[in-house]
Design a protein around this motif. Structure first.
Motif, mmCIF file in Angstrom:
data_model
loop_
_atom_site.group_PDB
_atom_site.id
_atom_site.type_symbol
_atom_site.label_atom_id
_atom_site.label_comp_id
_atom_site.label_asym_id
_atom_site.label_seq_id
_atom_site.Cartn_x
_atom_site.Cartn_y
_atom_site.Cartn_z
ATOM 1 N N LEU A 76 3.324 -1.111 31.280
ATOM 2 C CA LEU A 76 2.861 -1.783 32.480
ATOM 3 C C LEU A 76 3.722 -1.274 33.639
ATOM 4 C CD1 LEU A 76 0.723 -4.105 32.712
ATOM 5 C CD2 LEU A 76 2.651 -5.617 33.152
ATOM 6 N N LYS A 94 1.675 -10.187 27.828
ATOM 7 C CA LYS A 94 1.994 -9.227 28.885
ATOM 8 C C LYS A 94 3.467 -9.280 29.280
ATOM 9 C CE LYS A 94 0.482 -9.974 33.088
ATOM 10 N NZ LYS A 94 -0.601 -10.236 34.070
ATOM 11 N N ILE A 95 4.025 -10.463 29.291
ATOM 12 C CA ILE A 95 5.394 -10.596 29.796
ATOM 13 C C ILE A 95 6.421 -10.536 28.671
ATOM 14 C CG2 ILE A 95 6.942 -12.102 31.119
ATOM 15 C CD1 ILE A 95 4.265 -13.284 32.316
ATOM 16 N N PHE A 96 6.080 -11.142 27.512
ATOM 17 C CA PHE A 96 7.055 -11.189 26.419
ATOM 18 C C PHE A 96 6.956 -9.964 25.504
ATOM 19 C CE2 PHE A 96 6.233 -15.968 26.941
ATOM 20 C CZ PHE A 96 7.064 -16.006 28.046
ATOM 21 N N GLU A 97 5.936 -9.170 25.711
ATOM 22 C CA GLU A 97 5.773 -7.893 25.010
ATOM 23 C C GLU A 97 5.547 -8.046 23.508
ATOM 24 O OE1 GLU A 97 9.170 -5.525 25.991
ATOM 25 O OE2 GLU A 97 8.773 -5.597 28.143
ATOM 26 N N GLU A 98 5.287 -9.258 23.076
ATOM 27 C CA GLU A 98 5.104 -9.475 21.641
ATOM 28 C C GLU A 98 3.645 -9.446 21.254
ATOM 29 O OE1 GLU A 98 6.997 -12.981 20.041
ATOM 30 O OE2 GLU A 98 8.855 -12.251 20.962
ATOM 31 N N ARG A 141 1.877 10.687 3.423
ATOM 32 C CA ARG A 141 2.050 10.453 4.857
ATOM 33 C C ARG A 141 1.364 9.182 5.348
ATOM 34 N NH1 ARG A 141 4.548 14.409 7.183
ATOM 35 N NH2 ARG A 141 4.284 13.253 9.095
ATOM 36 N N ALA A 142 0.965 8.314 4.436
ATOM 37 C CA ALA A 142 0.240 7.127 4.879
ATOM 38 C C ALA A 142 1.175 5.930 4.927
ATOM 39 C CB ALA A 142 -0.919 6.844 3.934
ATOM 40 N N ASP A 143 1.171 5.247 6.082
ATOM 41 C CA ASP A 143 1.883 3.980 6.190
ATOM 42 C C ASP A 143 3.326 4.043 5.723
ATOM 43 O OD1 ASP A 143 0.204 2.367 7.437
ATOM 44 O OD2 ASP A 143 -0.139 0.982 5.781
ATOM 45 N N ASP A 156 1.726 0.562 16.351
ATOM 46 C CA ASP A 156 2.059 1.441 15.237
ATOM 47 C C ASP A 156 1.000 2.521 15.042
ATOM 48 O OD1 ASP A 156 0.085 -0.204 14.444
ATOM 49 O OD2 ASP A 156 1.040 -0.891 12.597
ATOM 50 N N THR A 189 -5.115 10.093 5.847
ATOM 51 C CA THR A 189 -5.205 10.674 4.508
ATOM 52 C C THR A 189 -6.225 9.940 3.647
ATOM 53 O OG1 THR A 189 -3.268 9.351 4.044
ATOM 54 C CG2 THR A 189 -2.932 11.692 4.363
ATOM 55 N N THR A 190 -6.362 8.662 3.878
ATOM 56 C CA THR A 190 -7.380 7.935 3.130
ATOM 57 C C THR A 190 -8.416 7.428 4.107
ATOM 58 O OG1 THR A 190 -6.150 5.922 3.378
ATOM 59 C CG2 THR A 190 -5.776 7.162 1.373
ATOM 60 N N ARG A 248 12.954 -15.409 26.999
ATOM 61 C CA ARG A 248 11.586 -15.512 27.505
ATOM 62 C C ARG A 248 11.558 -16.163 28.873
ATOM 63 N NH1 ARG A 248 7.662 -16.976 22.520
ATOM 64 N NH2 ARG A 248 7.700 -14.867 21.660
ATOM 65 N N TYR A 305 0.826 -1.199 0.000
ATOM 66 C CA TYR A 305 0.000 0.000 0.000
ATOM 67 C C TYR A 305 0.869 1.263 0.000
ATOM 68 C CZ TYR A 305 -3.162 3.639 1.355
ATOM 69 O OH TYR A 305 -3.866 4.817 1.371
ATOM 70 N N HIS A 337 6.879 -3.426 31.816
ATOM 71 C CA HIS A 337 6.888 -3.882 30.430
ATOM 72 C C HIS A 337 6.370 -2.788 29.509
ATOM 73 C CE1 HIS A 337 8.158 -7.977 31.024
ATOM 74 N NE2 HIS A 337 7.347 -8.067 32.064
ATOM 75 N N SER A 376 6.881 -0.500 9.660
ATOM 76 C CA SER A 376 6.423 0.860 9.412
ATOM 77 C C SER A 376 7.248 1.775 10.300
ATOM 78 C CB SER A 376 4.925 0.992 9.680
ATOM 79 O OG SER A 376 4.659 0.702 11.012
ATOM 80 N N GLN A 430 12.515 -13.586 31.295
ATOM 81 C CA GLN A 430 11.443 -12.606 31.517
ATOM 82 C C GLN A 430 10.350 -13.193 32.406
ATOM 83 O OE1 GLN A 430 10.638 -11.650 27.342
ATOM 84 N NE2 GLN A 430 10.803 -9.504 27.902
ATOM 85 N N LEU A 431 9.999 -14.447 32.092
ATOM 86 C CA LEU A 431 8.927 -15.093 32.838
ATOM 87 C C LEU A 431 9.331 -15.247 34.297
ATOM 88 C CD1 LEU A 431 6.125 -16.325 32.484
ATOM 89 C CD2 LEU A 431 7.225 -18.546 32.106
ATOM 90 N N LYS A 469 -6.012 1.587 11.126
ATOM 91 C CA LYS A 469 -5.570 0.581 12.096
ATOM 92 C C LYS A 469 -6.549 0.492 13.257
ATOM 93 C CE LYS A 469 -0.950 1.584 10.773
ATOM 94 N NZ LYS A 469 -0.121 1.338 10.005
ATOM 95 N N LYS A 519 1.963 5.932 20.983
ATOM 96 C CA LYS A 519 1.872 4.605 20.348
ATOM 97 C C LYS A 519 2.414 3.487 21.232
ATOM 98 C CE LYS A 519 2.248 6.601 15.748
ATOM 99 N NZ LYS A 519 2.823 6.536 14.431
ATOM 100 N N ARG A 569 -8.326 0.039 6.792
ATOM 101 C CA ARG A 569 -7.053 -0.607 7.101
ATOM 102 C C ARG A 569 -5.970 0.426 7.372
ATOM 103 N NH1 ARG A 569 -5.242 -3.022 1.315
ATOM 104 N NH2 ARG A 569 -3.058 -2.613 1.645
ATOM 105 N N GLN A 570 -6.183 1.629 6.840
ATOM 106 C CA GLN A 570 -5.229 2.686 7.116
ATOM 107 C C GLN A 570 -5.319 3.199 8.529
ATOM 108 O OE1 GLN A 570 -2.561 3.327 5.559
ATOM 109 N NE2 GLN A 570 -3.509 1.584 4.545
ATOM 110 N N TRP A 591 9.196 -11.990 36.095
ATOM 111 C CA TRP A 591 7.810 -11.583 36.345
ATOM 112 C C TRP A 591 7.222 -12.364 37.510
ATOM 113 C CZ3 TRP A 591 4.334 -7.964 35.364
ATOM 114 C CH2 TRP A 591 2.996 -8.245 35.611
ATOM 115 N N GLU A 599 8.016 5.778 11.465
ATOM 116 C CA GLU A 599 7.569 7.165 11.531
ATOM 117 C C GLU A 599 8.475 8.037 10.663
ATOM 118 O OE1 GLU A 599 4.799 9.367 14.124
ATOM 119 O OE2 GLU A 599 5.008 7.340 13.416
#
Lengths: 150, 698, 327
Positions: free
Chosen positions: C218, C277-281, B600-602, C233, C261-262, B674, B576, C228, B619, B677-678, C269, C214, C266-267, B681, B621
C-alpha cells in the motif's frame, strides 16, 4: 263345424300348451342361466376373498419379517455401539423405541464424548510431560556452571 | 519473552562484547589485596535510563547471586554526566573476597541475555591496570581464537525457559531459533551461505557442522563463532563419535594432497575417509573407501551404482573403538585415541554382511569385565546355515550365535539401552518364492542371552523400530507389489509389547494390534519413548501422520489386561508432501517438513505436539532442512530427578503462571501494536483528506 | 452468501471492473470478448464486439457512459456502455496492456507493450463528454518510457496530478500528468519481480500494487512511501482496496499451471485472500477458482467483490452482514 271348431280349439289349446311349455322351458333355461351366473359370481367373489386373505397374510408376514430384521439391525447396531464405542449406557434404553437414526445419534454423541475425553486426557498428559521436562531443565541450570568449569 | 534488554534500546553499542580482557584474566588469580577484594566490576551491561536502572539491577542480581551473596544495596551502577544513561558497567560488593573470586570465575564472559556478554573483574585489577595506563582509551578488537576458550559451549542449556533450539536451512540461509511452540520462533542467529550443502548438529548438540567444498566447520557458543575447521576437499558426509571427540569426514573422491597443505599430509593422499581429533583439529588416520560387494558392472558392462554404507566407520557406545567391515571377510576394530588396529589384525568373520555396535555399554548377566558388543550376521554358505552372532570386544569372544535357515536378508536392530537386539530375518520358502519375516530377539541382559522368536509374519516387513528406552516396537509390513502397478502396495502397521511378567523381568513379546490397509512407511518414536508417529513420507498420493500413545491413561480393554501397553490412536493429521520428520529432544514436539531437496511443492514445515495437535505451519521458499539441536544427557542425579517429580505440582504452578503472564504480555503487545498502527493510519488519513479538500477547492 | 458465477467467457479473464454505482461488471478475456453483466444477479447485459485479439484491459468512466478496452490487436477502443456502439478506435504499433480513466473521466490513458524496436509508451487522450462528439485522434500527452523497463500497469492519481506506473522489474514510478516528466521512482518490490496490478483507494490518494514477489504494498500516491505490506505465499496477480469505512485489501494470484507440480487446486493456492489493511494480517480466504486469479475488483459501494480467473470464470461474491461488523 263343431268338429272343426273342436279341432281348431284343440289346435289352439295344443298351441297354447306348446307355447306354455316353450315358455316354461325358456323360463327354466333362463332361471338356470341366472343361477349359473350367480354361482359363478359367488365363486369369483369367494376366490377373490381368498386371494385377498392370502395377500393380507403375506403382507402381515412381510411386515413382521421387516420388523424383525429392523429389530435385529437395531440390536446389532446397539451391540456394536456397546462394543465399539466406550461409555455408552444402553441399559435403560428400550430397544423397541429405537430407530437407526436415534442409534446414529447416540453413536455420534458417544464418539463426540469419547473424543472430548481423549482430548482432555491428552491435555493433562501433555501438561505433565511439558512441566516435568521444564522442571528438570530448570534444575539443570544450576549444574551448568560446574559443567562449564569441568 | 526471555529476560532481555534488547527492547530498551535497539541501537545499543555492542562493541563491549568484543573487548578482550584476557590479559587481565591472567592476573586475577595472583593478586589478593586489602578490603577492595570483595568488589568486582561488571562490564558489558546494557546502557539504560534511570527509570530502567532498578529493573536491570534486579535482573543482574539474579545472575550475580548464583555465585555468592550480595544485595541490591551493594550494586552501584554509575550514570553518565548528564545523568540520563548508565555507563554500561557496575560495581558490586560481595560478602567475602572468596565469593568475589568465585563470581569472577563463574560469570566472567557469560551471557547476560542473548545480546550481552558480561565481563566480571576484580575492582583491584581494574584499579591497578587503569592506574598504570595499561588500558588504552581506544579498545582494540579482540583476537578471536582466545575468545573461543571462554565461550561456554553449553550455554543454550541455560535458557531460563528451558526451550529447545532448532536450525532451519532454507534458500541460502541457515538460521537457529528458539522453539516458541505456536508462536513465531525467536531468531537467535541467521547467516547467509553458512553452509554449502547441509547442516548437522553434533550428537550432544555442542557443535553445528557446516559442510563446504573445502571441508567442514564446527560452530558453537553464544556468539556462534567457529570452533574448528577440518580441511577435506570435496567432503560429502560427516559423522561424529558419540562423545563428540572425533569426527569422520568422507568424500566420494580420493583426496589429492600436495606437500604444502596446512593440515593434511601425504598420508592423506588418495584417501576418502579422515578420522579427526576434534580437540586438536588434526587427522588421526585416513582410509580409502572399500568397494562394496558384487560386480562393478552389469552384464552389459554398465557400471552399477551401489548404495553407500553410511556410516562405514561405526563407533562403539563409549567411543573407545571405531570399526569397519570388510564385506564378507572381517571387521577392522581401531582403538581410540591412537587409531591403531586392535591386535594388529582385523577380526575374521567369514561371509559377514552387516554388523552393529550396542548403542550403550552392554550389561550382560554376570559379566563384570569391561566390554563392548557388536552383533553381526553371515549368510548361508554351502551347507552351513546363516548365523547371527554377538562378539565381545576387546576379547573377540563370540558370546552367542544362532543358526538360521532359508535366509534371504537380515537387519540388525539394537534397542537403545542395548537390552535387546532384534534381528529381522527375511526368509524364503524352498522354492525361493514366497517371503516371510521372523523376528529373532536376543535378550542381551538375560542369562545366556536367550532368543525369542516373535512371529511368523507374512508379507515383507519394510520397517521396524524399537521404542527408545523401552521394550515395545512397531513394524510395518507391505503386501506384494502388483505387477505393473505404479502405486505402492497397501501396508499394515503392527504394534508389539511384552506381556506382564513378575518383578523386573520382561515377558514374551505379543502383538497388540495390527492396522490394515494403510499407506504408512515410516516409524518415528519419540526419543523418550511411549509416543510414536507412524507416517507416510515421500509418497505422491498420501501423507498421513498417525500419532499413537502406548500408555494411554484411559480405560484399557479387558482382553489386553496382560499386556504392558494401552495403545491409543491420539490423532491423524496430514502434511501434504511431507519428506522428513524429526522429534525434538524432549519428545514434546515433532516437526514435519517438505524439503526442496525432494520436491518443489509446498516446501516448509509444520510443528505438532506429541499428540498431533498442530501448533504452527510455515511455508518457506526453498526450504531444505530442519534440525532440532540435540541435548547432552541430563546433568541431574537420580535423586534430584526424583525430587523434581515429587514437587512437580509446585513447578507446575510456577510454569502455569509464567505461561499465562507471557501470553497476556504478548497479547498486550499485540493490542498495543495495533492501536499504534491504527492511530498512525488515522492520523495520516486525516492529514491527506484535509489537504485534498484544500487542493480540490483551489 | 453463494457466489454468482458469470460464465460466458471461453478463455482466461484478464481484467474485471465495477461501474461506479457497483451495478455493472465489465470483463475482458483472452477470448477477444468484452462483456457487461448485472452484478446483482449475474445476467449478461451485453457484449462489445470488434476486437480481433486477446484483451488485456478494460475501464469504465465514472458516469458509466464510456467503456475503454485495449488488447493484443494493437487497438484501444471507446464504446458507449448503453448501446454497445464503438465510438472510437486508436491504433498503435504494439498491443495495449492497460487502459484507465482519470477520476473525473475526462482523460483516458493507454499503455503500449514494449517490443523489439518499440519502447513502452503511455498515451493520454482527452475524452469529449458526449457520446455523439468526435473523439480526438491525437494524444494530449505521450510519455516515452526509456529509462525504466517495460510498463505493466498505470493510472491517474487524485486531481489528475500524477500518473503512477508499475514496471516489470518491481519498480513503481511517479510522473507529472501534465508534463510527462518523471518525478520519482521507487523499488517497493523485489528486484526483477513484475508489478502485476495497481489499484486506487476511492479518493486516489493511495494505491496498492501486487507483484510476482508474493507481496502487495500500500503506497502513498504523493510520496510513493510504502504504508503497509501484505505477504502472501504465492505470486500475486492483483490487489484491490475495499472502500472505507471497511479496512481490507483483497489479493489474488496463484501459481501458474506450468509452475505447479501437481494439478490439485489446493496446490495452486487459487484463493482470494483478505488482509486487514492496517494490521497487515490475513483475515480470510475465499476459494472457488480452478486456476490462478488474474484480477480482483471491489465494488465502489463496498457491497461485493468479484474475481476473474485463468479458468475463464468471473465469480461475484456479495458480502454477508458480519463482514461489515468487523473493522
Amino acid at each position: 263345424q263343431e268338429h272343426q271348431d273342436l279341432l281348431a280349439r284343440r289346435e289352439v289349446i295344443q298351441k297354447k300348451k306348446e307355447s306354455a311349455a316353450t315358455a316354461q322351458a325358456a323360463r327354466l333355461r333362463e332361471e338356470e342361466q341366472r343361477k349359473k351366473v350367480r354361482q359363478q359370481e359367488l365363486l369369483a367373489a369367494e376366490s377373490e376373498r381368498l386371494a385377498q386373505e392370502a395377500k393380507d397374510r403375506d403382507e402381515r408376514r412381510v411386515q413382521a419379517e421387516r420388523k424383525r430384521v429392523q429389530r435385529e439391525e437395531t440390536e446389532k447396531q446397539l451391540n456394536e455401539l456397546k462394543k465399539g464405542v466406550k461409555g455408552v449406557d444402553v441399559s435403560n434404553i428400550d430397544i423397541d423405541d429405537l430407530d437407526t437414526n436415534r442409534i446414529r445419534m447416540l453413536k455420534l454423541q458417544a464418539l463426540e464424548r469419547e473424543k472430548n475425553e481423549l482430548n482432555d486426557k491428552l491435555r493433562v498428559t501433555g501438561k505433565r510431560i511439558d512441566h516435568l521436562e521444564r522442571a528438570y531443565r530448570r534444575e539443570e541450570i544450576k549444574h551448568l556452571a560446574e559443567d562449564y568449569a569441568a | 519473552m526471555a529476560p532481555s534488554f534488547e527492547q530498551l534500546d535497539p541501537d545499543l553499542d555492542l562493541e563491549d562484547e568484543e573487548i578482550d580482557f584476557s590479559d587481565l584474566r591472567e592476573q586475577y588469580e595472583v593478586r589478593m589485596e586489602e578490603g577492595l577484594d570483595a568488589f568486582v566490576v561488571v562490564d558489558g551491561l546494557p546502557k539504560v535510563t534511570p527509570e530502567q536502572k532498578d529493573k536491570l539491577v534486579k535482573f543482574l542480581l539474579r545472575k550475580l547471586t548464583t555465585a555468592g551473596k550480595t544485595t541490591q544495596d551493594n550494586v552501584y551502577m554509575p550514570m553518565n554526566e548528564e545523568g540520563n544513561m548508565s555507563e554500561g558497567f557496575a560495581f558490586v560488593e560481595y560478602e567475602t573476597p572468596a565469593q568475589a573470586a568465585a563470581a569472577i570465575k563463574a560469570l566472567h564472559g557469560t551471557a547476560l541475555d542473548k545480546k550481552h556478554t558480561i565481563a566480571v573483574n576484580k575492582l583491584t585489577d581494574i584499579e591497578r591496570y587503569g592506574r598504570e595506563g595499561r588500558i588504552e582509551e581506544d579498545y582494540t578488537a579482540p583476537e578471536i581464537p582466545e575468545f573461543h576458550e571462554k565461550e561456554h559451549l553449553r550455554w543454550w542449556l541455560g535458557d531460563p525457559e528451558g526451550r529447545d533450539q532448532f536450525a532451519i536451512y532454507r534458500a541460502d540461509n541457515v538460521g537457529v531459533f528458539w522453539n516458541e511452540r505456536e508462536d513465531q520462533p525467536e531468531p537467535i542467529v541467521d547467516r547467509l551461505n553458512w553452509t554449502e550443502s547441509f547442516v548437522q548438529w553434533s550428537p550432544k548438540g555442542t557443535y553445528l557442522t557446516s559442510v563446504h567444498a573445502q571441508g567442514t566447520q564446527l560452530w558453537g557458543g553464544p556468539t556462534w563463532s567457529r570452533q574448528k575447521r577440518f580441511m577435506h576437499p570435496g567432503v560429502n558426509l560427516v559423522d561424529f563419535s558419540p562423545d563428540e571427540r572425533y569426527l569422520t569426514t568422507w568424500s566420494h573422491q580420493p583426496m589429492q594432497v600436495d606437500e604444502n597443505h596446512a593440515t593434511l599430509t601425504i598420508e592423506e593422499d588418495g584417501k576418502n575417509y579422515i578420522i579427526w581429533d576434534i580437540a586438536t583439529g588434526k587427522p588421526l588416520r585416513s582410509f580409502v573407501t572399500l568397494d562394496p560387494p558384487g560386480p562393478r558392472t552389469d552384464t552389459e558392462g554398465n557400471p552399477i551404482k551401489k548404495k553407500l554404507q553410511w556410516p562405514a566407520f561405526k563407533w562403539s557406545a563409549d567411543s573407545k573403538y571405531v570399526a569397519r567391515m570388510n564385506h564378507g571377510q572381517s571387521v577392522s576394530v581401531y582403538e581410540l585415541p591412537r587409531m591403531n588396529l586392535m591386535d594388529k589384525q582385523s577380526v575374521k568373520i567369514e561371509g559377514i554382511v552387516d554388523f552393529e555396535w550396542s548403542p550403550t555399554n552392554p550389561q550382560r548377566d554376570n559379566v563384570r569385565d569391561y566390554e563392548q558388543l557388536f552383533c553381526y550376521w553371515t549368510p548361508e554358505m554351502g551347507s552351513n546355515p546363516a548365523k547371527v552372532g554377538l562378539m565381545s570386544i576387546p576379547s573377540k569372544e563370540v558370546v552367542r550365535t544362532r543358526n538360521l535357515f532359508n535366509v534371504s536378508d537380515a537387519k540388525l536392530h539394537w534397542q537403545s539401552d542395548s537390552a535387546f537386539v532384534c534381528v529381522k530375518v527375511d526368509r524364503h520358502s524352498k522354492s525361493k518364492k514366497s517371503l516371510a519375516t521372523n523376528l529373532e530377539i536376543f535378550r542381551v541382559r538375560e542369562k545366556g542371552v536367550p532368543v525369542e522368536v516373535v512371529d511368523n509374519i507374512k508379507d515383507t516387513v519394510i520397517n521396524f523400530a524399537w521404542e527408545p528406552k523401552g521394550d515395545r516396537f512397531v513394524l510395518i509390513t507391505a503386501g506384494e507389489v502388483a505387477v505393473g502397478s505404479a502405486v505402492p502396495p497397501k501396508t499394515a502397521v503392527s504394534f508389539y509389547c511384552p506381556e506382564k511378567a513378575k518383578g523386573t523381568a520382561v515377558g514374551n513379546f505379543k502383538l497388540i494390534r495390527t492396522v490394515e490397509k494403510k499407506n504408512n512407511n515410516a516409524i518415528h518414536w519419540s526419543p523418550s519413548g511411549r509416543f510414536v508417529l507412524v507416517a507416510t513420507v515421500l509418497n505422491q498420493a498420501s501423507f498421513d501422520l498417525d500419532f499413537w500413545d502406548f500408555d494411554f491413561e484411559g480405560e484399557k480393554e479387558e482382553k489386553e489386561k496382560d499386556l504392558t501397553a494401552n495403545l491409543q490412536l491420539m490423532s491423524t493429521q496430514e502434511h501434504y508432501g511431507v519428506t522428513d520428520i524429526e522429534w525434538d529432544p524432549s519428545g514434546r514436539f515433532v516437526a514435519t517438513s517438505a524439503s526442496v531437496w525432494k520436491h518443489r511443492a509446498d516446501n516448509g514445515y509444520k510443528l505438532y505436539t506429541f499428540s498431533g495437535q498442530q501448533l504452527r505451519e510455515e511455508s518457506l521458499e526453498n526450504f531444505k532442512q530442519w534440525a532440532w539441536r540435540p541435548r547432552p544427557e541430563r546433568l541431574l542425579s537420580k535423586e534430584e530427578m526424583k525430587n523434581v517429580r515429587k514437587n512437580l505440582r509446585e513447578y507446575s504452578r510456577a510454569f502455569e503462571e509464567a505461561d499465562s503472564a507471557k501470553r497476556s504480555s504478548a497479547d498486550k503487545a499485540v493490542v498495543e501494536g495495533r492501536r499504534r498502527q491504527l492511530e498512525e493510519w488515522l492520523a495520516w488519513r486525516e492529514q491527506v483528506v484535509e489537504e485534498l479538500v484544500e487542493e480540490r477547492r483551489e | 452468501m453463494r457466489p454468482i458465477l458469470l460464465s460466458g467467457h471461453e478463455r482466461a479473464l484478464t481484467q474485471v471492473k465495477f461501474s461506479k454505482e457497483g451495478d455493472f461488471i465489465f470483463s475482458v478475456s483472452k477470448d477477444h470478448n468484452v462483456c457487461a453483466w448485472y452484478s446483482a444477479n449475474g445476467e449478461r447485459f451485453g457484449m462489445y464486439k470488434g476486437h480481433q485479439g486477446a484483451l488485456w484491459s478494460v475501464d469504465v468512466d465514472p458516469t458509466t457512459t464510456f467503456l475503454a478496452t485495449g488488447g493484443a490487436d494493437n487497438t484501444m477502443r471507446l464504446w458507449e456502455v448503453k448501446t454497445g456502439k464503438q465510438l472510437k478506435q486508436w491504433e498503435f504499433p504494439t498491443s495495449i496492456r492497460r487502459v484507465e480513466f482519470s477520476e473525473d473521466g475526462k482523460l483516458l490513458l493507454g499503455v503500449t507493450e514494449k517490443r523489439t524496436g518499440q519502447l513502452s509508451n503511455i498515451y493520454v487522450y482527452d475524452i469529449a463528454q458526449d457520446v455523439n462528439a468526435e473523439q480526438s485522434d491525437e494524444p494530449t500527452l505521450r510519455i516515452v518510457v526509456d529509462e525504466l523497463p517495460r510498463v505493466t500497469v498505470a493510472g491517474f492519481s487524485y486531481l489528475n496530478r500524477y500518473i503512477i506506473t508499475g514496471h516489470e522489474n518491481g519498480c513503481v514510478a511517479q510522473w507529472d500528468a501534465k508534463t510527462g516528466e518523471m518525478i520519482a521512482d521507487e523499488y517497493p518490490h523485489e528486484d526483477g519481480a513484475s508489478v502485476t496490478d495497481l489499484q486506487w483507494s476511492a479518493d486516489r490518494t493511495y494505491f496498492i500494487t501486487s507483484s510476482k514477489d508474493k507481496t502487495a504494498k500500500l503506497q502513498d500516491a504523493r510520496t510513493l512511501k510504502v504504508l503497509h505490506t501484505y505477504v502472501a505465499d504465492t505470486p500475486l496477480n492483483s490487489a484491490a482496496i475495499t472502500p472505507e469505512p471497511t479496512n481490507y485489501v483483497i489479493l489474488g494470484g496463484g501459481q501458474a499451471a506450468m509452475d505447479v507440480t501437481t494439478t490439485s487446486a489446493r496446490q495452486g493456492k487459487f484463493e482470494a485472500r483478505f488482509y486487514h489493511k492496517i494490521f497487515e494480517e490475513e483475515v480470510g480466504r475465499v476459494r472457488g477458482h480452478f486456476g490462478p486469479l488474474n484480477y480482483v475488483a471491489v465494488s465502489p459501494d463496498g457491497k461485493c467483490y468479484c474475481s476473474g480467473g485463468e479458468d475463464g470464470y468471473v465469480r461475484v461474491h456479495h458480502f454477508d452482514p458480519p463482514y461489515f461488523d468487523f473493522k
